[in-house]
Design an enzyme around this catalytic site. Structure first.
Site, mmCIF file in Angstrom:
data_model
loop_
_atom_site.group_PDB
_atom_site.id
_atom_site.type_symbol
_atom_site.label_atom_id
_atom_site.label_comp_id
_atom_site.label_asym_id
_atom_site.label_seq_id
_atom_site.Cartn_x
_atom_site.Cartn_y
_atom_site.Cartn_z
ATOM 1 N N CYS A 15 -10.817 -2.875 -4.354
ATOM 2 C CA CYS A 15 -9.907 -3.928 -4.836
ATOM 3 C C CYS A 15 -10.685 -5.149 -5.316
ATOM 4 C CB CYS A 15 -8.912 -4.310 -3.749
ATOM 5 S SG CYS A 15 -7.637 -3.053 -3.519
ATOM 6 N N GLU A 45 0.286 5.273 0.703
ATOM 7 C CA GLU A 45 -0.675 6.282 1.154
ATOM 8 C C GLU A 45 -0.260 7.682 0.718
ATOM 9 O OE1 GLU A 45 -1.163 5.500 5.359
ATOM 10 O OE2 GLU A 45 -2.338 3.689 4.901
ATOM 11 N N GLU A 100 -3.052 -4.509 -3.278
ATOM 12 C CA GLU A 100 -3.562 -5.391 -4.339
ATOM 13 C C GLU A 100 -3.549 -4.682 -5.694
ATOM 14 O OE1 GLU A 100 -4.835 -4.727 -1.390
ATOM 15 O OE2 GLU A 100 -6.283 -6.224 -0.734
ATOM 16 N N CYS A 109 -10.391 -4.669 0.179
ATOM 17 C CA CYS A 109 -11.457 -3.662 0.262
ATOM 18 C C CYS A 109 -12.382 -3.784 -0.954
ATOM 19 C CB CYS A 109 -10.855 -2.259 0.355
ATOM 20 S SG CYS A 109 -10.299 -1.586 -1.225
ATOM 21 N N ASN A 161 0.833 -1.203 0.000
ATOM 22 C CA ASN A 161 0.000 0.000 0.000
ATOM 23 C C ASN A 161 0.870 1.256 0.000
ATOM 24 O OD1 ASN A 161 0.636 -0.788 2.653
ATOM 25 N ND2 ASN A 161 -1.147 0.213 3.522
#
Ligand code: THU
Length: 134
Positions: free
Chosen positions: A92, A47, A58, A89, A45
């Site tokens: 994704c 951010e 992902e 999520c 990830n």
């Protein structure tokens, strides 16, 4: 996929999780995507101070695979934090559905994981077929 292949994929996800850029949530995630030809693409990830600009592990893994010309996949392994199984999520799941990633492996470690079929996590998906209906 046998348990050896699954553990290997989880190992890649655990390794790339170390590169996560997650200063806001402090929730590192790693993902490893197995293409049909056996190549593994990883992502973590990433951010952003403008929170919605953040990207999940992902989708970063999928982006690398697509950029490398791959369109067919066997599985994705996801490893989050806080000692629990991390589920993909909603956004994704939509992107995993676009490329029909059939198997989703949510792991805590190389030998502690749960397996899900895409249809199980994302039933009644909005697909390209919808655009063809009158
Ligand atoms: N995150 C992922 O990268 N993948 C998931 O499957 C769940 C959430 C990230 C997004 C954000 O950077 C952090 O985890 C906390 O939500």
């Amino acid at each position: 996929m046998d348990s050896k292949d699954i553990s290997a994929l989880l190992g890649k996800a655990l390794a790339v999780r170390k590169n996560s850029y997650s200063p806001y949530s402090r929730y590192p995630v790693g993902a490893a995507l197995l293409a049909e030809d056996g190549t593994i693409y990883t992502g973590c990830n990433m951010e952003n101070v403008s929170y919605p600009a953040s990207l999940c592990a992902e989708r970063n893994a999928l982006g690398s695979a697509i950029a490398d010309g791959k369109r067919h996949f066997r599985a994705i392994a996801i490893v989050g934090s806080l000692g629990d199984y991390t589920m993909p999520c909603g956004i994704c799941r939509q992107v995993l559905a676009e490329f029909h990633v059939p198997l989703i492996i949510c792991g805590k470690s190389e030998d502690d994981y749960r397996l899900f079929r895409l249809e199980e996590l994302f039933p009644a998906a909005f697909t390209a077929e919808e655009l063809k209906k009158e």
